[in-house]
Design a protein around this motif. Structure first.
Motif, PDB file in Angstrom:
ATOM      1  N   GLU A  70       0.837  -1.207   0.000  1.00  0.00           N
ATOM      2  CA  GLU A  70       0.000   0.000   0.000  1.00  0.00           C
ATOM      3  C   GLU A  70       0.867   1.251   0.000  1.00  0.00           C
ATOM      4  N   ARG A  71       1.963   1.203   0.766  1.00  0.00           N
ATOM      5  CA  ARG A  71       2.889   2.337   0.805  1.00  0.00           C
ATOM      6  C   ARG A  71       3.567   2.556  -0.539  1.00  0.00           C
ATOM      7  N   LEU A  72       3.899   1.456  -1.210  1.00  0.00           N
ATOM      8  CA  LEU A  72       4.643   1.539  -2.465  1.00  0.00           C
ATOM      9  C   LEU A  72       3.763   1.832  -3.675  1.00  0.00           C
ATOM     10  N   LYS A  73       2.461   1.663  -3.529  1.00  0.00           N
ATOM     11  CA  LYS A  73       1.564   1.779  -4.676  1.00  0.00           C
ATOM     12  C   LYS A  73       1.692   3.128  -5.385  1.00  0.00           C
ATOM     13  N   ASN A  74       1.867   4.194  -4.640  1.00  0.00           N
ATOM     14  CA  ASN A  74       1.924   5.529  -5.235  1.00  0.00           C
ATOM     15  C   ASN A  74       3.332   6.114  -5.267  1.00  0.00           C
ATOM     16  N   VAL A  75       4.334   5.283  -5.072  1.00  0.00           N
ATOM     17  CA  VAL A  75       5.707   5.780  -5.031  1.00  0.00           C
ATOM     18  C   VAL A  75       6.203   6.056  -6.445  1.00  0.00           C
ATOM     19  N   GLU A  76       6.827   7.207  -6.582  1.00  0.00           N
ATOM     20  CA  GLU A  76       7.432   7.583  -7.853  1.00  0.00           C
ATOM     21  C   GLU A  76       8.895   7.900  -7.579  1.00  0.00           C
ATOM     22  N   SER A  95      18.808  -2.386 -10.725  1.00  0.00           N
ATOM     23  CA  SER A  95      18.031  -2.487  -9.488  1.00  0.00           C
ATOM     24  C   SER A  95      18.782  -1.846  -8.320  1.00  0.00           C
ATOM     25  N   HIS A  96      20.090  -1.842  -8.382  1.00  0.00           N
ATOM     26  CA  HIS A  96      20.891  -1.201  -7.332  1.00  0.00           C
ATOM     27  C   HIS A  96      20.641   0.313  -7.311  1.00  0.00           C
ATOM     28  N   ASP A  97      20.571   0.928  -8.487  1.00  0.00           N
ATOM     29  CA  ASP A  97      20.299   2.367  -8.577  1.00  0.00           C
ATOM     30  C   ASP A  97      18.891   2.688  -8.072  1.00  0.00           C
ATOM     31  N   ILE A  98      17.946   1.832  -8.399  1.00  0.00           N
ATOM     32  CA  ILE A  98      16.566   2.034  -7.942  1.00  0.00           C
ATOM     33  C   ILE A  98      16.503   1.901  -6.425  1.00  0.00           C
ATOM     34  N   LYS A  99      17.218   0.921  -5.883  1.00  0.00           N
ATOM     35  CA  LYS A  99      17.253   0.733  -4.428  1.00  0.00           C
ATOM     36  C   LYS A  99      17.823   1.974  -3.746  1.00  0.00           C
ATOM     37  N   ASP A 100      18.893   2.528  -4.298  1.00  0.00           N
ATOM     38  CA  ASP A 100      19.494   3.731  -3.721  1.00  0.00           C
ATOM     39  C   ASP A 100      18.533   4.916  -3.770  1.00  0.00           C
ATOM     40  N   ALA A 101      17.812   5.060  -4.879  1.00  0.00           N
ATOM     41  CA  ALA A 101      16.849   6.160  -5.005  1.00  0.00           C
ATOM     42  C   ALA A 101      15.698   5.986  -4.014  1.00  0.00           C
ATOM     43  N   LEU A 102      15.273   4.753  -3.798  1.00  0.00           N
ATOM     44  CA  LEU A 102      14.210   4.498  -2.822  1.00  0.00           C
ATOM     45  C   LEU A 102      14.711   4.732  -1.400  1.00  0.00           C
ATOM     46  N   ASN A 103      15.958   4.371  -1.134  1.00  0.00           N
ATOM     47  CA  ASN A 103      16.535   4.621   0.191  1.00  0.00           C
ATOM     48  C   ASN A 103      16.565   6.116   0.495  1.00  0.00           C
ATOM     49  N   ALA A 104      16.791   6.934  -0.526  1.00  0.00           N
ATOM     50  CA  ALA A 104      16.791   8.383  -0.343  1.00  0.00           C
ATOM     51  C   ALA A 104      15.400   8.885   0.051  1.00  0.00           C
ATOM     52  N   ASN A 106      13.493   7.190   2.080  1.00  0.00           N
ATOM     53  CA  ASN A 106      13.232   6.437   3.312  1.00  0.00           C
ATOM     54  C   ASN A 106      12.379   5.196   3.084  1.00  0.00           C
ATOM     55  N   ILE A 107      12.564   4.564   1.946  1.00  0.00           N
ATOM     56  CA  ILE A 107      11.921   3.284   1.659  1.00  0.00           C
ATOM     57  C   ILE A 107      13.043   2.262   1.548  1.00  0.00           C
ATOM     58  N   ILE A 108      13.114   1.392   2.532  1.00  0.00           N
ATOM     59  CA  ILE A 108      14.209   0.428   2.600  1.00  0.00           C
ATOM     60  C   ILE A 108      13.743  -0.905   2.016  1.00  0.00           C
ATOM     61  N   LEU A 109      14.400  -1.318   0.944  1.00  0.00           N
ATOM     62  CA  LEU A 109      14.118  -2.595   0.295  1.00  0.00           C
ATOM     63  C   LEU A 109      15.430  -3.307   0.004  1.00  0.00           C
ATOM     64  N   GLU A 110      15.357  -4.620  -0.088  1.00  0.00           N
ATOM     65  CA  GLU A 110      16.519  -5.373  -0.535  1.00  0.00           C
ATOM     66  C   GLU A 110      16.567  -5.307  -2.058  1.00  0.00           C
ATOM     67  N   ARG A 111      17.761  -5.300  -2.596  1.00  0.00           N
ATOM     68  CA  ARG A 111      17.928  -5.183  -4.041  1.00  0.00           C
ATOM     69  C   ARG A 111      17.268  -6.345  -4.783  1.00  0.00           C
ATOM     70  N   ARG A 112      17.314  -7.530  -4.209  1.00  0.00           N
ATOM     71  CA  ARG A 112      16.771  -8.698  -4.907  1.00  0.00           C
ATOM     72  C   ARG A 112      15.246  -8.699  -4.987  1.00  0.00           C
ATOM     73  N   THR A 113      14.579  -7.834  -4.227  1.00  0.00           N
ATOM     74  CA  THR A 113      13.122  -7.763  -4.319  1.00  0.00           C
ATOM     75  C   THR A 113      12.663  -6.930  -5.511  1.00  0.00           C
TER      76      THR A 113
END
Length: 151
Positions: A70-76, A95-104, A106-113
């Motif tokens: 639900e949190r990720l549904k509207n994430v851009e 996916s590593h770049d996307i993970k870093d952008a999401l971390n910025a 405050n959305i913490i995800l593992e790269r493999r997801t």
């Protein structure tokens, strides 16, 4: 070799289920990591008694995944990259770049997801699925824009 999982393993199955795996995989990975036990009659009885606990754990994991979905549904997510021509990137977005952008954000995800089928090589807007649980895969929007040129 038959094993009973003590925790959910993405590539294998969910907690409390019995699986037939290669003996080396069981001895060298699953048993030492505490992720599974051998499927003996005694262990099966123990697992049957703990089945309610496993069901609660599965429900909790699924609920957490659905809340995150639900949190990720509207994430851009916007990523700036150097552009070669009008739209071709010098490198690629992984996916590593996307993970870093999401971390910025405050959305913490593992790269493999992050299920990026292939690296992004052009500017534009992309829908990228995120696997949070076995059947919970929300999509986020990734915008790749050209980096501002400074002179």
């Amino acid at each position: 070799m038959k094993v009973i999982l003590k925790e959910t393993i993405d590539t294998l199955g969910i907690v409390g289920t019995e699986w037939d795996v290669a003996p080396g995989y069981a001895r060298n990975y699953l048993f030492p990591q505490g992720k599974a036990i051998e499927a003996t009659p005694q262990n099966r009885k123990i697992i049957q008694q703990a089945k309610a606990k496993f069901d609660l754990q599965i429900a909790k994991e699924r609920k957490l995944a659905q809340e995150m979905a639900e949190r990720l549904k509207n994430v851009e997510c916007t990523i700036k990259a150097k552009v070669h021509e009008e739209f071709r990137l010098y490198g690629s977005i992984t996916s590593h770049d996307i993970k870093d952008a999401l971390n910025a954000q405050n959305i913490i995800l593992e790269r493999r997801t992050i299920l990026l089928p292939e690296p992004i090589r052009e500017t534009g807007e992309y829908k990228v699925p995120i696997r949070l649980y076995k059947d919970v895969e929300p999509e986020i929007t990734v915008k790749v824009v050209p980096e501002e040129k400074t002179q």
